[in-house]
Design an enzyme around this catalytic site. Structure first.
Site, PDB file in Angstrom:
ATOM      1  N   ASN A  15       0.965  -1.001  -0.195  1.00 57.73           N
ATOM      2  CA  ASN A  15       0.323  -0.066   0.267  1.00 57.73           C
ATOM      3  C   ASN A  15       0.466   0.917  -0.060  1.00 57.73           C
ATOM      4  OD1 ASN A  15      -1.364   1.856   0.171  1.00 57.73           O
ATOM      5  ND2 ASN A  15      -2.558   0.986   2.644  1.00 57.73           N
ATOM      6  N   TRP A  16       0.977   1.894  -1.178  1.00 56.37           N
ATOM      7  CA  TRP A  16       1.933   3.268  -0.718  1.00 56.37           C
ATOM      8  C   TRP A  16       1.894   4.178  -0.723  1.00 56.37           C
ATOM      9  CZ3 TRP A  16       3.462   3.040  -7.247  1.00 56.37           C
ATOM     10  CH2 TRP A  16       4.383   1.213  -7.780  1.00 56.37           C
ATOM     11  N   HIS A 100      -9.708   0.359   4.949  1.00 57.18           N
ATOM     12  CA  HIS A 100      -7.879   0.819   5.596  1.00 57.18           C
ATOM     13  C   HIS A 100      -8.511   1.453   7.048  1.00 57.18           C
ATOM     14  CE1 HIS A 100      -3.828   1.985   6.911  1.00 57.18           C
ATOM     15  NE2 HIS A 100      -3.776   0.623   6.096  1.00 57.18           N
ATOM     16  N   GLU A 172      -6.016  -5.868  10.096  1.00 52.86           N
ATOM     17  CA  GLU A 172      -4.679  -4.916  10.487  1.00 52.86           C
ATOM     18  C   GLU A 172      -4.863  -4.165  12.122  1.00 52.86           C
ATOM     19  OE1 GLU A 172      -2.072  -3.405   6.832  1.00 52.86           O
ATOM     20  OE2 GLU A 172      -4.046  -2.274   7.283  1.00 52.86           O
ATOM     21  N   SER A 221       3.450  -3.112  10.566  1.00 52.18           N
ATOM     22  CA  SER A 221       4.701  -3.070  10.570  1.00 52.18           C
ATOM     23  C   SER A 221       5.489  -4.130  10.337  1.00 52.18           C
ATOM     24  CB  SER A 221       5.110  -3.174  11.977  1.00 52.18           C
ATOM     25  OG  SER A 221       4.392  -1.739  12.297  1.00 52.18           O
ATOM     26  N   GLY A 243       4.757   0.940   5.384  1.00 47.54           N
ATOM     27  CA  GLY A 243       6.641   1.834   4.671  1.00 47.54           C
ATOM     28  C   GLY A 243       6.710   0.265   3.924  1.00 47.54           C
TER      29      GLY A 243
HETATM   30  C1  PEP Z   1      -1.209  -0.497   6.564  1.00 44.99           C
HETATM   31  O1  PEP Z   1      -1.085   1.109   7.108  1.00 44.99           O
HETATM   32  O2  PEP Z   1      -1.852  -1.025   5.920  1.00 44.99           O
HETATM   33  C2  PEP Z   1       0.389  -0.727   7.467  1.00 44.99           C
HETATM   34  C3  PEP Z   1       0.078  -1.774   7.405  1.00 44.99           C
HETATM   35  O3  PEP Z   1       1.523  -0.115   7.178  1.00 44.99           O
HETATM   36  P1  PEP Z   1       3.121  -0.505   8.405  1.00 44.99           P
HETATM   37  O4  PEP Z   1       3.443  -1.262   7.580  1.00 44.99           O
HETATM   38  O5  PEP Z   1       3.915   0.435   7.901  1.00 44.99           O
HETATM   39  O6  PEP Z   1       2.322  -0.506   9.449  1.00 44.99           O
END
Ligand code: PEP
Length: 263
Positions: A15-16, A100, A172, A221, A243
């Protein structure tokens, strides 16, 4: 590893968010395409900004990568200034991230919008990636299973019996997203507990064969250093990455890890 981890396709979704200008997205996609080998068992998906979807849809090598939108409006057409609909995305993307936590929290997307979006995605031949997960306060107060169950069943409530196996779920935990300290990273055991709960809820609501056929991704993360541990959690069929998906070396490292886990 449970048998359905082995038989089911796996997914690595990047996910950019609101990063990269259109030109930069194109250069990055080119770089990924050069370095990724096509695999039938692993679907690699990237979710650029809405503005980049049309040009990237002309550039993308669909044998190696697929495109996702980060959100879309459930109405097909009409007076909705600033919005992009699933009907407009039809043919451009194969997937759409829906619900999200940033959409729910920063843009006040309601449960109703999420459930209408899941239905609109399916209506337009786009696979919904329905995001669910609890905040740290909800976790502290022991509300995780209620929140996850409500978001899961609410998000799926407009989906017909024949479409239910076209949906992907992403668990998530909001407290684990974009963490800078290990204290706010979910352990594989914590992920396993909720993924098992999600499958049990799907079994109770639909059937065990449907529950076992729905891919469940983990997001929060994920980095090259922990991707393998999450991918080997029973019932996890892939990862949703924020990220680390913005850095080619890290994203490709995670893809390589996924290939090793699958094989
Ligand atoms: C997200 O925002 O869906 C996500 C998983 O971000 P990150 O990998 O940076 O925690």
């Amino acid at each position: 590893m449970a048998w359905y981890n082995i038989l089911m396709k796996s997914y690595i979704v990047g996910n950019w968010k609101m990063n990269f200008a259109v030109g930069e997205s194109s250069v990055y996609l080119h770089k990924l395409t050069e370095r990724i080998r096509a695999s039938r068992d692993l679907e690699i998906v990237v979710a650029p900004s809405a503005i980049a979807l049309q040009p990237l849809s002309l550039q993308i090598d669909r044998k190696k990568l697929r495109l996702a939108a980060q959100t879309a409006n459930p109405h097909d057409f009409g007076a909705y200034t600033g919005e992009v609909s699933f009907a407009q995305l039809r043919g451009l993307v194969d997937y759409c991230i829906i619900g999200h936590s940033e959409r729910r929290q920063l843009f006040h997307e309601s449960d109703k919008q999420v459930r209408l979006a899941v239905a609109a995605a399916l209506r337009n031949n786009i696979t919904p990636i329905l995001c669910i997960g609890e905040t740290s306060t909800e976790r502290t107060f022991g509300e995780t299973s209620d929140v996850v169950r409500d978001q899961l069943l609410g998000g799926l409530s407009e989906v017909s019996a024949e479409d239910i196996n076209k949906v992907i779920i992403a668990y998530e935990p909001i407290w684990a997203i974009s963490s800078t300290t290990d204290a706010h990273i979910a352990t594989p055991d914590e992920v396993a507990e909720i993924v098992t709960f999600i499958r049990r809820t799907l079994t109770d609501t639909y059937s065990s064969s449907i529950a076992e056929a729905i891919p469940i991704l983990y997001g929060g993360s994920v980095k090259p250093t922990n991707a393998g541990a999450y991918l080997t959690v029973p019932g996890v069929n892939g990862l949703l990455i924020g990220g680390a998906s913005l850095i080619a070396d890290q994203f490709i490292d995670i893809i390589d890890t996924a290939k090793k886990v699958i094989s």
